[in-house]
Design a protein around this motif. Sequence first.
Motif, PDB file in Angstrom:
ATOM      1  N   ASP A   1       5.273  -1.821   5.397  1.00 52.46           N
ATOM      2  CA  ASP A   1       4.866  -3.384   5.563  1.00 52.46           C
ATOM      3  C   ASP A   1       4.409  -4.186   4.616  1.00 52.46           C
ATOM      4  O   ASP A   1       3.400  -3.828   4.099  1.00 52.46           O
ATOM      5  CB  ASP A   1       3.561  -3.247   6.729  1.00 52.46           C
ATOM      6  N   LEU A   2       5.316  -4.813   3.640  1.00 51.55           N
ATOM      7  CA  LEU A   2       4.880  -5.429   2.400  1.00 51.55           C
ATOM      8  C   LEU A   2       4.261  -6.692   2.789  1.00 51.55           C
ATOM      9  O   LEU A   2       4.015  -7.445   1.697  1.00 51.55           O
ATOM     10  CB  LEU A   2       6.335  -5.664   1.596  1.00 51.55           C
ATOM     11  N   THR A   3       4.164  -7.293   3.817  1.00 48.75           N
ATOM     12  CA  THR A   3       3.144  -8.538   4.197  1.00 48.75           C
ATOM     13  C   THR A   3       1.847  -8.284   4.612  1.00 48.75           C
ATOM     14  O   THR A   3       1.163  -8.852   4.845  1.00 48.75           O
ATOM     15  CB  THR A   3       4.096  -9.444   5.203  1.00 48.75           C
ATOM     16  N   ASP A   4       1.546  -6.959   4.447  1.00 49.34           N
ATOM     17  CA  ASP A   4       0.175  -6.381   4.846  1.00 49.34           C
ATOM     18  C   ASP A   4      -0.338  -6.210   3.490  1.00 49.34           C
ATOM     19  O   ASP A   4      -0.328  -5.326   2.812  1.00 49.34           O
ATOM     20  CB  ASP A   4       0.085  -4.995   5.526  1.00 49.34           C
ATOM     21  N   PHE A   5      -0.983  -7.331   2.886  1.00 47.82           N
ATOM     22  CA  PHE A   5      -1.448  -7.397   1.430  1.00 47.82           C
ATOM     23  C   PHE A   5      -2.871  -6.753   1.308  1.00 47.82           C
ATOM     24  O   PHE A   5      -2.939  -6.661   0.041  1.00 47.82           O
ATOM     25  CB  PHE A   5      -1.450  -8.875   1.023  1.00 47.82           C
ATOM     26  N   SER A   6      -3.220  -6.066   2.411  1.00 52.26           N
ATOM     27  CA  SER A   6      -4.568  -5.350   2.184  1.00 52.26           C
ATOM     28  C   SER A   6      -3.858  -3.803   2.246  1.00 52.26           C
ATOM     29  O   SER A   6      -4.860  -2.941   1.850  1.00 52.26           O
ATOM     30  CB  SER A   6      -5.494  -5.474   3.348  1.00 52.26           C
ATOM     31  N   LEU A   7      -2.589  -3.465   2.116  1.00 51.63           N
ATOM     32  CA  LEU A   7      -2.220  -1.945   2.237  1.00 51.63           C
ATOM     33  C   LEU A   7      -2.463  -1.487   0.888  1.00 51.63           C
ATOM     34  O   LEU A   7      -1.935  -1.978   0.122  1.00 51.63           O
ATOM     35  CB  LEU A   7      -0.888  -2.094   2.801  1.00 51.63           C
ATOM     36  N   LEU A   8      -3.038  -0.389   0.838  1.00 51.33           N
ATOM     37  CA  LEU A   8      -3.170   0.434  -0.424  1.00 51.33           C
ATOM     38  C   LEU A   8      -2.193   1.536  -0.281  1.00 51.33           C
ATOM     39  O   LEU A   8      -1.721   1.973   0.768  1.00 51.33           O
ATOM     40  CB  LEU A   8      -4.602   1.008  -0.371  1.00 51.33           C
ATOM     41  N   GLY A   9      -1.762   1.763  -1.588  1.00 51.38           N
ATOM     42  CA  GLY A   9      -0.630   2.772  -1.814  1.00 51.38           C
ATOM     43  C   GLY A   9       0.594   2.557  -1.529  1.00 51.38           C
ATOM     44  O   GLY A   9       1.760   3.374  -1.450  1.00 51.38           O
ATOM     45  N   TRP A  10       0.893   1.222  -1.478  1.00 47.88           N
ATOM     46  CA  TRP A  10       2.414   0.793  -0.950  1.00 47.88           C
ATOM     47  C   TRP A  10       3.362   1.077  -2.009  1.00 47.88           C
ATOM     48  O   TRP A  10       4.382   1.468  -1.754  1.00 47.88           O
ATOM     49  CB  TRP A  10       2.582  -0.554  -0.567  1.00 47.88           C
TER      50      TRP A  10
END
Length: 275
Positions: free
Chosen positions: A63-72
């Motif tokens: 999910d590249l539009t979850d801008f809070s995602l860590l470790g992407w």
Amino acid sequence: MKWTIATVTFRYHLHSYREIIRFAEECGSDGLELWEPHWLRHRSDIRQFASAFPIHAMSAYLDLTDFSLLGWKQRLLDKLDACRELGIPVLRLFSGTLSSSLAVERDWEQWFRRIEGINRVAEPYGVQVAFETHPGTLLDRAAGVDRFCQAISRNGWQQIGINFDAYHVWEFGVNPQSVLDEWHPYIRHVHVKNAAIRTKQFAMSNVYHPSGCFDELRPLGEGQVCIRTVMEGLCRYRYKDAVTLEWFGLPDGTLLKSEIQFLRELTANYKQEVS
């Protein structure tokens, strides 16, 4: 073109990877599109038989539009490592879970910054990262795909492209064949499927539910989307990469063999007509 079968067809059935390969060969397929959960669950078997039958794409999730995602970035690297190990040329992703109708300018800017990074990371791997035209994502209408294509061209992203899903493009309210004029330089992988009506049965909530319903799905030649004109358009623009038959019903060998034959005959007929 290369005709492939998606291993996601076998998501709820007890088949070994060797059996899936044999099934695909008997259907006349040129290779597979590997569903990422199969890789995560059956790495040793897939490694053992990776050289026996080509894998033309990996369908994966991030999910590249979850801008809070860590470790992407590490998750992306894990997928690229798998592609390199297995000799897979295309990594299929979705833009994320943010619909274009809800996205503001800042969302697009943040997403494009991530795409810039993905292009840079994917280059040494030699893997094309293809983002699917799909409902509920930034690429869920023609204007969003146009914007993405323009960004690819403007920024010179050599490792970034589109996974062109003909049925989902039809859901946008446009003729899939008509948009090939603008999008064909950016297409890195193709999905084909069909349905009797504008169905919700391709939604992930149904596809990945153990008791999902698929009675509205149809063979390629019988549904709402004119697959013939889509394939003719791809032939006209000399598309030579993989086309995946994305079948979500039961793994019916007779049906899948017929579908692969249908696709081969469509393209053979087109070549004869234009020769």
